[in-house]
Design a protein around this motif. Structure first.
Motif, PDB file in Angstrom:
ATOM      1  N   ALA A   1       0.808  -1.227   0.000  1.00  0.00           N
ATOM      2  CA  ALA A   1       0.000   0.000   0.000  1.00  0.00           C
ATOM      3  C   ALA A   1       0.839   1.275   0.000  1.00  0.00           C
ATOM      4  N   ALA A   2       2.162   1.161   0.141  1.00  0.00           N
ATOM      5  CA  ALA A   2       2.994   2.363   0.289  1.00  0.00           C
ATOM      6  C   ALA A   2       2.990   3.230  -0.968  1.00  0.00           C
ATOM      7  N   MET A   3       2.912   2.604  -2.122  1.00  0.00           N
ATOM      8  CA  MET A   3       2.864   3.345  -3.394  1.00  0.00           C
ATOM      9  C   MET A   3       4.056   4.294  -3.536  1.00  0.00           C
ATOM     10  N   ASP A   4       5.177   3.841  -3.034  1.00  0.00           N
ATOM     11  CA  ASP A   4       6.385   4.668  -3.027  1.00  0.00           C
ATOM     12  C   ASP A   4       7.132   4.462  -4.341  1.00  0.00           C
ATOM     13  N   ILE A   5       7.319   5.543  -5.111  1.00  0.00           N
ATOM     14  CA  ILE A   5       8.006   5.364  -6.392  1.00  0.00           C
ATOM     15  C   ILE A   5       9.490   5.770  -6.320  1.00  0.00           C
ATOM     16  N   THR A   6       9.998   5.970  -5.110  1.00  0.00           N
ATOM     17  CA  THR A   6      11.394   6.412  -5.008  1.00  0.00           C
ATOM     18  C   THR A   6      12.377   5.269  -4.794  1.00  0.00           C
ATOM     19  N   ALA A   7      11.861   4.055  -4.492  1.00  0.00           N
ATOM     20  CA  ALA A   7      12.802   2.962  -4.185  1.00  0.00           C
ATOM     21  C   ALA A   7      12.113   1.609  -4.361  1.00  0.00           C
ATOM     22  N   ASN A   8      12.953   0.555  -4.461  1.00  0.00           N
ATOM     23  CA  ASN A   8      12.452  -0.822  -4.445  1.00  0.00           C
ATOM     24  C   ASN A   8      12.700  -1.368  -3.044  1.00  0.00           C
ATOM     25  N   ARG A   9      11.624  -1.650  -2.308  1.00  0.00           N
ATOM     26  CA  ARG A   9      11.790  -2.185  -0.945  1.00  0.00           C
ATOM     27  C   ARG A   9      11.121  -3.556  -0.890  1.00  0.00           C
ATOM     28  N   PRO A  10      11.890  -4.612  -1.272  1.00  0.00           N
ATOM     29  CA  PRO A  10      11.267  -5.926  -1.389  1.00  0.00           C
ATOM     30  C   PRO A  10      10.760  -6.475  -0.066  1.00  0.00           C
ATOM     31  N   SER A  11       9.713  -7.238  -0.155  1.00  0.00           N
ATOM     32  CA  SER A  11       9.146  -7.904   1.021  1.00  0.00           C
ATOM     33  C   SER A  11      10.226  -8.755   1.690  1.00  0.00           C
TER      34      SER A  11
END
Ligand SMILES: Cc1ncc(COP(=O)(O)O)c(C=O)c1O
Length: 384
Positions: free
Chosen positions: A246-256
Motif C-alpha cells: 500500500a505504500a505506493m512509493d516510487i522512489t525505491a524498491n523495498r522488497p518484502s
C-alpha cells in the motif's frame, strides 16, 4: 479415515464421459473448482471489485500451497506460472562469481533449461547431465558434473517425456556437499506424489496448479527456503513484491522480507479462486493417501501393458516412477487420436503416448486404456 475414492470420483463430471488419463497436462475439473470460478463471477456481478476478498484469496492459496509442500506461507510466492517463478529466482542469482554453473538434466521441461540458458548473458554456464545407456539419469552422472563451481542444480522431479523420477535426495546430497543449491521443478509430481520440501531438503521448488493440484492455468508457485530469502533480491519486481504493497512509493524498491519478493503485480484473481478450491481437495484427501492410490494404479497400468507385450518407456522400478506411464508408439500422434476416438484422453510427447494418472482414476480406467492399446498393438507397437 481412509479416502473414499469412488465418492471422490463422482466430483469430477468428465469422468462419467471419458477415460481421462491426462492430468499431467490438465486436470479434470472438480465440482467445487467450478463453483469457486462461479463464485468469482458472482462477486464481480454483485459487488464489482472486491479488493479485500481478492487479497484474502491470494493469501489462502499461499497458505494451502505451503501446507501441501510442508513449508511456511512466508516461503511461498504465488506466481502466474512456473516459468514466472523460475525467472524471478534466476534474476536474484549472481553469475559473475566463480560459482556460476547451473546444472540441468536432459529430462527437463524446456522452460527449466531455457530460462537458465537465458542467464548465459549474465555469466551463467549451463551444463546438461546426459541420459545413461539405460535411458535413465543415474546419480553417477550428476556426481561427475556437480563441482565447486556449481551454484545451482535445477532438476525436474518427474520427466514430462517418459515419466522417470529422479533420485532427488541423492542429488541434493551431492549438491549440498559441494556447496550448491537445488531447485526442484515438481510440476509433474506435486498433487499426485507427496512433495515435502523439508524432507527432500531442496532449496527452491516451482510448479503450478493446472495439473495434479486440480486448479487452473495462469497460477503457479515458487518455494524459497526461509533462510535464503533475505540473501536473494530479484532484479525484477513490482508493487506486489514490496514490503508494504500500500505504500505506493516510487522512489525505491523495498522488497518484502518474505518470498513475496519474487512476485510482481496484481495476483491472478480468478485463478486464485480455482486454485484454492483445488488445493482444498488435495489437502482433504491427503498427499500420502493420494500417492498410495496413484502408485497402485500406475503399477496396474505398467503390469497390464507388459501382459499385452507393450513395454512402457517409463522405468519399471517403482522408486523411479511418478504418476505417468509413457508408452512408445510407431506414430504417437496417431495412437493418441485413435484412443481419443474411443473417448480415452491421453497426451503425446515425442514418440510416447502418456497416460497420466490421478487418485480419481479407477481400475476400470486403466483396464479400458490397456484394452484399447491391445487393439492398436499390431499397427502401432514400438519397442522402448
Ligand atoms: C515439469 C514442468 N515444468 C514446467 C512446466 C511449465 O509450466 P508453466 O507453463 O506454468 O511455466 C511444465 C508444463 O507442462 C512442466 O510439465
Amino acid at each position: 479415515m481412509a479416502a473414499d475414492f469412488r465418492a471422490l470420483r463422482r466430483r469430477f463430471p468428465v469422468l462419467e464421459r471419458k477415460t481421462y488419463l491426462n492430468s499431467g497436462s490438465y486436470c479434470a475439473l472438480a465440482d467445487t473448482v467450478r463453483e469457486a470460478i462461479n463464485a468469482y463471477m458472482d462477486d464481480r456481478l454483485l459487488m464489482g471489485a472486491n479488493w479485500d476478498v481478492w487479497v484474502t484469496k491470494n493469501e489462502a492459496v499461499r497458505a494451502a500451497m505451503a501446507k501441501v509442500l510442508h513449508a511456511t506461507p512466508d516461503e511461498i510466492a504465488i506466481t502466474a506460472s512456473a516459468s514466472a517463478g523460475l525467472n524471478a529466482l534466476a534474476r536474484a542469482l549472481d553469475f559473475t562469481q566463480r560459482r556460476n554453473k547451473v546444472i540441468v538434466s536432459d529430462f527437463e521441461f524446456p522452460t527449466n533449461a531455457q530460462i537458465w540458458h537465458a542467464q548465459e548473458l549474465r555469466g551463467a554456464r549451463v551444463v546438461h547431465v546426459p541420459l545413461g545407456p539405460d535411458g535413465y539419469i543415474s546419480l553417477d552422472n550428476f556426481a561427475r558434473l556437480i563441482d565447486d563451481e556449481t551454484q545451482l542444480v535445477a532438476v525436474t522431479h518427474v520427466c514430462f517425456r517418459n515419466g522417470a523420477k529422479l533420485d532427488i535426495p541423492g542429488i541434493v546430497s551431492l549438491a549440498h556437499a559441494r556447496g550448491a543449491r537445488v531447485l526442484l521443478d515438481c510440476y509433474q509430481a506435486v498433487g499426485a506424489l507427496s512433495v515435502d520440501v523439508r524432507r527432500l531438503d531442496v532449496d527452491f521448488a516451482v510448479g503450478g496448479m493446472l495439473k495434479y493440484l486440480l486448479g487452473t492455468a495462469g497460477i503457479g508457485f515458487l518455494y524459497v527456503r526461509g533462510k535464503l530469502i533475505s540473501q536473494l533480491t530479484p532484479t525484477n519486481s513490482g508493487w506486489f513484491a514490496q514490503e508494504n504493497i500500500a505504500a505506493m512509493d516510487i522512489t525505491a524498491n523495498r522488497p518484502s522480507s518474505t518470498a513475496r519478493r519474487f512476485e510482481a503485480g496484481t495476483p491472478p484473481v480468478v485463478n486464485c479462486y480455482a486454485a484454492e478450491a483445488g488445493l482444498k481437495i488435495i489437502l482433504e484427501v491427503g498427499t500420502d493417501a493420494i500417492e498410495a492410490r496413484v502408485r497402485e494404479l500406475t503399477r496396474r497400468c505398467m503390469e497390464s501393458l507388459e501382459d499385452i507385450g507393450w513395454t512402457a518407456a517409463t522405468p519399471p522400478q517403482q522408486e523411479r516412477r511418478g504418476p505417468m506411464v509413457a508408452i512408445p508408439a510407431r506414430d504417437s500422434a496417431r495412437l493418441f487420436a485413435k484412443l481419443m476416438e474411443q473417448d480415452i484422453v491421453t497426451s503425446f510427447r515425442d514418440d510416447n503416448v502418456r497416460a497420466t494418472i490421478h487418485f480419481y482414476n479407477s481400475e476400470d480406467d486403466i483396464d479400458a486404456f490397456v484394452a484399447a492399446m491391445k487393439k492398436h498393438r499390431t499397427e502401432l507397437h514400438q519397442p522402448p
